[in-house]
Enzyme design. Structure first.
Site, PDB file in Angstrom:
ATOM      1  N   GLY A 159      38.108  43.301  47.467  1.00 25.99           N
ATOM      2  CA  GLY A 159      37.907  43.279  46.014  1.00 25.99           C
ATOM      3  C   GLY A 159      39.051  42.518  45.370  1.00 25.99           C
ATOM      4  O   GLY A 159      39.840  41.876  46.058  1.00 25.99           O
ATOM      5  N   THR A 160      39.138  42.639  44.029  1.00 25.21           N
ATOM      6  CA  THR A 160      40.200  41.896  43.339  1.00 25.21           C
ATOM      7  C   THR A 160      41.567  42.419  43.753  1.00 25.21           C
ATOM      8  O   THR A 160      42.510  41.684  43.914  1.00 25.21           O
ATOM      9  CB  THR A 160      40.075  42.097  41.808  1.00 25.21           C
TER      10      THR A 160
ATOM     11  N   ASP B  79      33.137  54.421  35.259  1.00 30.45           N
ATOM     12  CA  ASP B  79      32.450  53.322  35.962  1.00 30.45           C
ATOM     13  C   ASP B  79      31.395  53.857  36.924  1.00 30.45           C
ATOM     14  O   ASP B  79      31.303  53.428  38.075  1.00 30.45           O
ATOM     15  CB  ASP B  79      33.456  52.453  36.728  1.00 30.45           C
TER      16      ASP B  79
END
Lengths: 294, 47, 298
Positions: free
Chosen positions: C11-12, C124
């Protein structure tokens, strides 16, 4: 609360707390002794120089360490107040700083170099994000100095970043006192009491009560200092109401009162550290790590 | 276990700070609820 | 103690490996937080994951097994969860029943309730953050956007929750929202499980409002006081709320209680939206069929 990391990792008895400090200090002191011995063996020193070394490079005692830690914890409070940070973030900064120096010695890490890092990480942990550059502009050290120990700090905190402070319990008791003493308390007076206690909580967080008592117990102790009659009345009524329902988890009024008074005396006996004392201890701390300078 | 360990009775509380927020437009529109605030601080107090 | 055997995701701010806890042979996932890239030190998502997972121990929330530093990287050791609800929804070869859906909703809401009673907002929730253990148990995961319920006067950013699952108050830019935003996300996930396609797939933030209000009606001050005070309210197209018949047609397999349950979670006014306890205690979970046993779900 028992599931919280604060209870699981950061609650101690007085004895255990003392033991931790003695251990942390001993590890660092042993290193100092070894380094000084090596230094003596490497250098060709006169007897006079050896005497000065012995006199001025003794490792710090546990109590002197604690004084220096408390002195700099106060600085964390002053600097974070100066940065206009919200009360709970100031409290988290102080808590991070004190915990770091429960796990590490000031003879291993200069407390000055942790002051800003603890405030910076507290801002992040409390969702009050300030970029390190703008933080460095407001505070003194440069970004590298702020970031240098961030990892080490997080590790020393045992990765526990959520702290329950006594402020929310203060708000809760402010409401519940109105409930239990319904119609018998003057709201303006309660409001003033609330404000005074809020300030006192920040002072209390600088002491060891945060390791020895739960946040609500600290709050009740501070409320007790502020108005003993009111709080005693509140607790008597509250627990006497409950005592009719003899269920097994009724908190015993007398036990709680003992805990609160114990906490109260802890808070009241705390002494602040003078700059002069701190300076002397800091000098010794410097020389025992830098004998050549001496 | 959804039985709360304490009674929350909003009528009993006079909290000028929270009362003020409760009537502000942006709070009403956001779904702000005073009982959630009271529940939070009472839980922290009784914890 | 821990091995990193196979890279399974990037991921980031983290790389995820599959591995094994040597002392017990337990399969684990290691989330290695990249640190060098971030100019502000430790990334906020990593700080949040660490902060909240440390406090939560619940069967329906991903377990943080351990944390350690290695070679200047922060490593989160998490329980191994091989699948997620997004995979299940998308894979047409997987057939599931209303009882399966009920089981997933029950477990999801138990996990969300546990976060909320610890005064933590997830912010989220979406199908691919609802992971599945090898024995079919749903675990709420990815606390990179989570935060503690704020102090009353605090301002919150409305730029949270993946768009399709974003509550209307967030779409309007609310700054004092509550845990109701998580319940909205669960409601949209429920709809998606029944339809097996995304329920409110907006192309962008503006379109998301359009899609949401076309499907569920544009809120008015009548049922949501002060909604018209939001800046972006005036530009809205006004749509009527769907009739119960329209909803029945749209969700053919849903019982009356299931529709009621969904509408409770997708109530426009956050103040009236059901909270986690109301959801868990709803008739939907009491009527037949009972929720499947997670380990029995294919």
């Amino acid at each position: 609360y028992r599931h919280s990391s604060q209870y699981r990792f950061w609650s101690f008895s007085k004895e255990r707390l003392r033991e931790k400090r003695v251990n942390t200090n001993k590890i660092a002191a042993d290193t100092i002794y070894k380094n000084i011995l090596d230094f003596k063996n490497q250098q060709d020193l006169t007897q006079e120089q050896l005497d000065v070394l012995d006199a001025r490079t003794q490792p710090l005692s546990v109590d002197d360490e604690l004084k220096l830690i408390n002195f700099y914890a106060k600085k964390v409070q002053v600097i974070s107040q100066h940065l206009n940070l919200p009360t709970e973030i100031i409290a988290t900064s102080i808590s991070f700083f004190k915990k770091f120096f429960l796990e590490n010695s000031v003879m291993q890490y200069d407390p000055k170099s942790l002051v800003h890092t603890t405030i910076f990480l507290a801002c992040k942990a409390e969702n009050y994000f300030i970029s390190v550059d703008s933080f460095a502009k407001k505070a003194k050290p440069n970004r590298e100095a702020i970031l240098k120990y961030e990892f080490k700090l997080l590790e020393s905190l045992k990765f526990s970043l959520l702290i329950h402070h006594p402020y929310k319990p203060l708000h809760g008791f402010f409401l519940d006192i109105q409930n239990v003493l319904h119609g018998k308390v003057d709201l303006n007076y309660m409001g003033q009491t609330y404000d005074k206690c809020k300030k006192k909580i920040t002072e209390a967080i600088l002491t060891d009560v945060v390791y020895l008592f739960t946040p609500p117990q600290i709050t009740l102790a501070i409320l007790m200092i502020e108005d003993e009659a009111l709080i005693t009345k509140y607790l008597e009524l509250k627990f006497s109401v409950n005592s009719e329902k003899k269920n097994n988890d009724t908190i015993s009024f007398s036990t709680l009162l003992t805990i609160i008074n114990d906490c109260k005396s802890f808070i009241q006996e705390e002494k602040s550290v003078s700059t002069d004392d701190a300076r002397k201890i800091a000098a010794q701390n410097f020389f025992c790590q830098n004998p050549m300078d001496l | 276990n959804t039985i709360p360990r304490f009674k929350l009775d909003e009528k009993l509380y006079s909290d000028p700070f929270i009362k003020d927020l409760e009537n502000r437009k942006e709070f009403v529109a956001s779904g702000f609820r005073t009982d959630y605030v009271y529940e939070r601080v009472l839980t922290e107090a009784f914890m | 103690e821990y091995t990193k055997e196979k890279k399974v995701g990037e991921g980031t701010y983290a790389v995820v490996y599959l591995g094994t806890k040597q002392s017990t042979g337990r399969q684990i996932a290691v989330k290695e937080i990249k640190t060098s890239e971030f100019k502000d030190g430790l990334d906020m998502s990593a700080i949040r994951e660490v902060k909240y997972l440390q406090e939560i121990q619940h069967d329906n929330v991903i377990e943080l097994v351990d944390i350690f530093m290695a070679y200047d990287n922060l490593n989160l050791v998490l329980e191994f969860l091989p699948s997620d609800l997004e995979v299940i929804i998308k894979d047409r070869s997987i057939l599931f029943t209303p009882a399966d859906i009920k089981s997933w909703m029950l477990m999801t809401l138990r996990g969300v309730h546990h976060c909320h009673r610890n005064f933590i907002l997830h912010r989220d929730l979406k199908p691919n953050n609802l992971l599945l253990s090898p024995d079919g148990v749903i675990k709420v995961a990815d606390f990179g956007l989570a935060r503690a319920v704020p102090s009353p006067h605090e301002m919150l950013t409305s730029n949270v929750v993946t768009r399709w699952y974003r509550a209307p108050e967030l779409l309007f830019g609310a700054k004092h929202y509550t845990s109701a935003i998580d319940i909205w996300s669960v409601g949209v996930i429920f709809a998606e499980l029944m339809l097996r396609i995304p329920y409110l797939p907006g192309q962008n933030d503006i379109d998301q409002m359009e899609v949401t209000f076309r499907a569920l009606g544009t809120p008015t001050d009548k049922e949501w006081p002060e909604v018209s005070s939001f800046g972006s309210y005036n530009k809205l197209q006004i749509y009527p709320p769907p009739s119960i018949d329209e909803l029945r047609k749209r969700f053919i397999a849903a019982s009356e209680n299931a529709l009621n349950f969904m509408c409770g979670m997708l109530t426009m006014n956050p103040k009236k939206r059901w909270n986690a306890i109301e959801c868990l205690e709803s008739e939907y979970f009491k009527e037949m069929p009972p929720p499947s046993d997670p380990s029995e779900i294919k």
